[in-house]
Design a protein around this motif. Structure first.
Motif, short mmCIF file in Angstrom:
data_model
loop_
_atom_site.label_atom_id
_atom_site.label_comp_id
_atom_site.label_asym_id
_atom_site.label_seq_id
_atom_site.Cartn_x
_atom_site.Cartn_y
_atom_site.Cartn_z
N ALA A 226 0.83 -1.21 0.00
CA ALA A 226 0.00 0.00 0.00
C ALA A 226 0.87 1.26 0.00
O ALA A 226 0.55 2.25 -0.66
CB ALA A 226 -0.93 -0.01 1.21
N PHE A 227 1.98 1.23 0.74
CA PHE A 227 2.89 2.38 0.80
C PHE A 227 3.58 2.60 -0.55
O PHE A 227 3.77 3.74 -0.99
CB PHE A 227 3.93 2.15 1.89
N GLY A 228 3.94 1.50 -1.21
CA GLY A 228 4.73 1.61 -2.44
C GLY A 228 3.92 1.70 -3.70
O GLY A 228 4.50 1.68 -4.79
N ASP A 229 2.58 1.76 -3.59
CA ASP A 229 1.73 1.92 -4.78
C ASP A 229 1.97 0.78 -5.77
O ASP A 229 2.47 0.97 -6.89
CB ASP A 229 1.99 3.27 -5.44
N GLU A 230 1.61 -0.43 -5.34
CA GLU A 230 1.66 -1.64 -6.17
C GLU A 230 3.07 -2.06 -6.55
O GLU A 230 3.27 -2.79 -7.53
CB GLU A 230 0.84 -1.45 -7.46
N SER A 231 4.06 -1.64 -5.80
CA SER A 231 5.43 -2.14 -5.99
C SER A 231 6.05 -2.31 -4.60
O SER A 231 5.59 -1.71 -3.63
CB SER A 231 6.27 -1.20 -6.84
N LEU A 232 7.09 -3.11 -4.53
CA LEU A 232 7.68 -3.44 -3.23
C LEU A 232 9.19 -3.33 -3.30
O LEU A 232 9.85 -4.04 -4.06
CB LEU A 232 7.27 -4.86 -2.81
N THR A 233 9.75 -2.42 -2.51
CA THR A 233 11.20 -2.28 -2.41
C THR A 233 11.61 -2.37 -0.94
O THR A 233 10.77 -2.27 -0.04
CB THR A 233 11.67 -0.92 -2.97
N LEU A 234 12.91 -2.56 -0.72
CA LEU A 234 13.41 -2.65 0.65
C LEU A 234 13.16 -1.37 1.41
O LEU A 234 12.81 -1.38 2.60
CB LEU A 234 14.91 -2.97 0.62
N GLN A 235 13.30 -0.21 0.73
CA GLN A 235 13.08 1.07 1.40
C GLN A 235 11.63 1.21 1.84
O GLN A 235 11.36 1.76 2.92
CB GLN A 235 13.47 2.22 0.46
N HIS A 236 10.69 0.70 1.05
CA HIS A 236 9.28 0.75 1.44
C HIS A 236 9.08 -0.03 2.74
O HIS A 236 8.38 0.42 3.65
CB HIS A 236 8.40 0.15 0.34
N VAL A 237 9.68 -1.21 2.80
CA VAL A 237 9.52 -2.06 4.00
C VAL A 237 10.15 -1.39 5.22
O VAL A 237 9.58 -1.40 6.31
CB VAL A 237 10.16 -3.46 3.76
N LEU A 238 11.33 -0.79 5.03
CA LEU A 238 11.99 -0.11 6.15
C LEU A 238 11.14 1.05 6.66
O LEU A 238 11.06 1.29 7.87
CB LEU A 238 13.37 0.40 5.71
N ASN A 239 10.49 1.75 5.76
CA ASN A 239 9.67 2.89 6.15
C ASN A 239 8.44 2.47 6.94
O ASN A 239 8.10 3.10 7.95
CB ASN A 239 9.25 3.69 4.91
N VAL A 240 7.77 1.42 6.51
CA VAL A 240 6.52 1.03 7.19
C VAL A 240 6.79 0.30 8.50
O VAL A 240 5.95 0.29 9.39
CB VAL A 240 5.63 0.16 6.27
N THR A 241 7.96 -0.34 8.64
CA THR A 241 8.27 -1.06 9.88
C THR A 241 9.06 -0.21 10.88
O THR A 241 9.22 -0.62 12.03
CB THR A 241 9.08 -2.34 9.58
N GLY A 242 9.54 0.95 10.44
CA GLY A 242 10.34 1.78 11.34
C GLY A 242 11.73 1.23 11.58
O GLY A 242 12.38 1.54 12.57
N SER A 243 12.20 0.38 10.66
CA SER A 243 13.51 -0.24 10.80
C SER A 243 14.58 0.57 10.07
O SER A 243 14.27 1.52 9.36
CB SER A 243 13.48 -1.68 10.26
N VAL A 244 15.83 0.15 10.26
CA VAL A 244 16.98 0.83 9.65
C VAL A 244 17.73 -0.17 8.80
O VAL A 244 17.92 -1.33 9.20
CB VAL A 244 17.90 1.42 10.73
N GLY A 245 18.21 0.27 7.64
CA GLY A 245 18.95 -0.61 6.75
C GLY A 245 20.39 -0.81 7.19
O GLY A 245 20.91 -0.12 8.08
N LYS A 246 21.06 -1.77 6.54
CA LYS A 246 22.45 -2.11 6.90
C LYS A 246 23.39 -0.94 6.66
O LYS A 246 24.38 -0.77 7.38
CB LYS A 246 22.90 -3.33 6.11
N GLU A 247 23.12 -0.13 5.65
CA GLU A 247 24.01 0.98 5.33
C GLU A 247 24.05 1.99 6.48
O GLU A 247 25.12 2.49 6.85
CB GLU A 247 23.56 1.66 4.05
N GLU A 248 22.88 2.29 7.06
CA GLU A 248 22.84 3.22 8.19
C GLU A 248 23.57 2.66 9.41
O GLU A 248 24.29 3.37 10.11
CB GLU A 248 21.39 3.56 8.56
N PHE A 249 23.39 1.35 9.65
CA PHE A 249 24.09 0.74 10.78
C PHE A 249 25.60 0.69 10.54
O PHE A 249 26.39 0.80 11.47
CB PHE A 249 23.55 -0.67 11.04
N ARG A 250 26.00 0.51 9.27
CA ARG A 250 27.43 0.53 8.96
C ARG A 250 28.01 1.92 9.26
O ARG A 250 29.09 2.04 9.84
CB ARG A 250 27.65 0.16 7.49
#
Length: 547
Positions: A226-250
């Motif tokens: 729903a957030f990504g308007d019929e498409s799914l990317t890792l950034q969409h998932v990070l945004n809706v779950t409130g999580s952080v990607g590996k690059e930020e943790f690095r």
């Protein structure tokens, strides 16, 4: 018809469609096919693993008029009515809101009546552990001897809260958390069915975040789509779950290891302003370090300061993060705890860098040759003219090498050493190393692995180390020395002080100790000027006088 959530649309309708519970579905299918159906079942396991879905499939299969090999046909009137929820003979009860004695008595009164449109009456009681003690007691007799047409299926996530008298009257099935690859495969199937383009990394992150629950995974997928308007990317998932990607943790770990605490604080506050949750940050940081450890073990190390650390340091970092996670459960200001964690991790890396740094300074051979030549000239002058005095202004003493031990401490041990204490310690030394291994104290294991007691008294023990740096650590790192001394106390029941000596110098140290004890003190005034000159040239700590 109004929109339905993905986990409802893709709910399993047959045993073959169930993901990850093969041990349960196979058993139930065989029991139905052979007409060996029990009167009561207990399904327990993590949330979202298929307990209620399998209960409904089971209800359909035993009432299906066209079933084959234990599977429901899903086309007969009975199967269709159970799927739609309109069958009056399949009763679902939420024990969380219907947990009193009266509700169970109502079931007990009605269970005696024959089913209206199906062969069996099936009672599915969800979250059964929420029933009161009185309700469990009211259920006991009915559960033990129900009518031939009645079957009870109890579902729970906390079986330890159910009385043993209830459990003993049921066939128990333990549901497992669904594996990450199985969840990813099913998510890809759902995306294909819904014509959603997706990134594999996004599916992997959703599967890991779901922690073994298919319903949670489908809910996250639904929200991300729903957030990504019929498409799914890792950034969409990070945004809706409130999580952080590996690059930020690095980036965060790079700043911590570089001791740029201010920069780490700024990055942390930037993540907070982007809507990230502190609790989620801490959990995801642990998963990030877990992935780093896997990279170390598999040899797939990537770029980043975190890969310059030793594994033992990363283990200790995870311990500190876990401690912070526990503290945050009772904290008013969780942001402050995370900031303190950043400082703690930076200080931990500093301590490890100090301990694991170079053990000795580089030897300047040109400097030594120069000083030896000067000493020979001075020595010749003293021998020709013994009354020549030392220089009026002593030269600045420089110590270019460091001993890994104190001769005075070693003499203290050897002066009072005895064979009995040494033999007893040597016999129990392997027990000490095994004790350290069992308690997973990796730093101490590497320290003691190649060590051996060579002298002992009632109050001291002299340990020989194959590596000079290990001897240096024991003699200078008071915290590690006290840890080892406390473990020695538990093994030999005697409190002793530990002194380290490097293996490369032990024979020389022992020989010099014996010779010094044998020699008688001799007064040689003429040599005093030579000794004094040598001390000025090389430093007092490097001079060893042998008669």
């Amino acid at each position: 018809m109004s929109y339905q959530a993905l986990y409802r649309v893709f709910r399993s309708q047959s045993f073959e469609e169930v993901i990850g519970q093969k041990h349960v579905t196979t058993t139930l299918k065989n029991a139905i096919a052979r007409n060996k159906i029990s009167h009561a079942y207990l399904f327990n396991g993590p949330r979202g693993t298929g307990k209620t879905s399998i209960a409904k499939i089971f209800a359909k299969a035993i009432n299906c008029t066209e079933r084959y090999d234990g599977e429901p046909c899903n086309t007969c009137p009975s199967c269709i009515s159970i799927t739609n929820g309109s069958n009056s003979d399949v009763i679902e009860i939420d024990a969380a809101s219907n947990n009193g004695v009266d509700e169970i008595r109502n079931i007990r009164d009605k269970v005696k009546y024959a089913p209206g449109e199906s062969k069996y009456k099936v009672y599915i009681i969800d979250e059964v552990h929420m029933l009161t003690t009185g309700a469990f007691n009211a259920l006991l007799k009915t559960l033990e001897e129900p009518p031939a047409h009645a079957i009870f299926i109890l579902a729970t996530t906390e079986p330890h809260k159910i009385p043993p008298t209830i459990i003993s009257r049921c066939q128990r099935f333990d549901f497992k958390a669904i594996s990450t690859p199985d969840i990813m495969q099913h998510l890809a199937y759902v995306c294909d069915k819904e014509a959603i383009t997706y990134e594999q990394a996004a599916l992997e992150f959703i599967a890991q975040s779901a922690e073994g629950g298919m319903r949670d995974a489908l809910s996250i997928l639904d929200q991300a789509i729903a957030f990504g308007d019929e498409s799914l990317t890792l950034q969409h998932v990070l945004n809706v779950t409130g999580s952080v990607g590996k690059e930020e943790f690095r980036q965060l770990t790079d700043l911590i290891i570089q001791h740029d605490v201010r920069g780490a604080f700024d990055l942390f506050h930037q993540l907070l302003s982007d809507g990230k949750e502190v609790n989620r940050l801490v959990n995801d940081l642990i998963y990030f370090l877990r992935d780093v450890i896997v990279d170390f073990v598999t040899g797939e190390q990537q770029e980043g300061e975190i890969y310059t650390l030793e594994l033992s340091t990363i283990y200790e970092m995870i311990d500190k993060i876990n401690d912070t996670l526990v503290s945050m459960r009772f904290a008013v200001n969780m942001n402050l705890h995370f900031e303190v964690l950043i400082v703690k991790l930076s200080e931990l890396v500093k301590v490890k860098e100090k301990i694991n740094g170079p053990a000795t300074e580089t030897i300047d051979h040109a400097y030594i040759d120069e000083r030896l030549k000067a000493f020979e000239e001075k020595l010749s002058a003293v021998q020709l003219n013994p009354v020549v005095s030392a220089p009026s202004k002593p030269a600045k003493r420089e110590n270019k090498t460091k001993n890994h031990f104190s001769m005075a401490q070693i003499e203290t041990v050897l002066d009072n050493a005895n064979r009995e204490d040494l033999t007893y310690l040597q016999e129990n030394w392997q027990s000490l190393i095994d004790h350290v291994k069992q308690n997973d104290q990796r730093a101490l294991v590497s320290l003691l692995q190649n060590s051996e007691p060579v002298a002992a008294s009632a109050t001291h023990v002299l340990i020989k180390f194959s590596d000079d740096i290990h001897s240096d650590i024991v003699n200078k790192d008071e915290e590690k020395r006290e840890k080892i001394e406390s473990i020695v106390y538990t093994i030999i029941n005697k409190k002793v002080k530990m002194v380290g000596v490097p293996d490369s110098q032990w024979l020389q140290v022992r020989h010099e100790y014996i010779q010094n004890r044998k020699a008688q003190p001799v007064d040689k005034p003429k040599q005093q000027d030579i000794v004094k000159t040598a001390e000025e040239l090389f430093g007092k700590d490097t001079i060893n006088i042998i008669d």
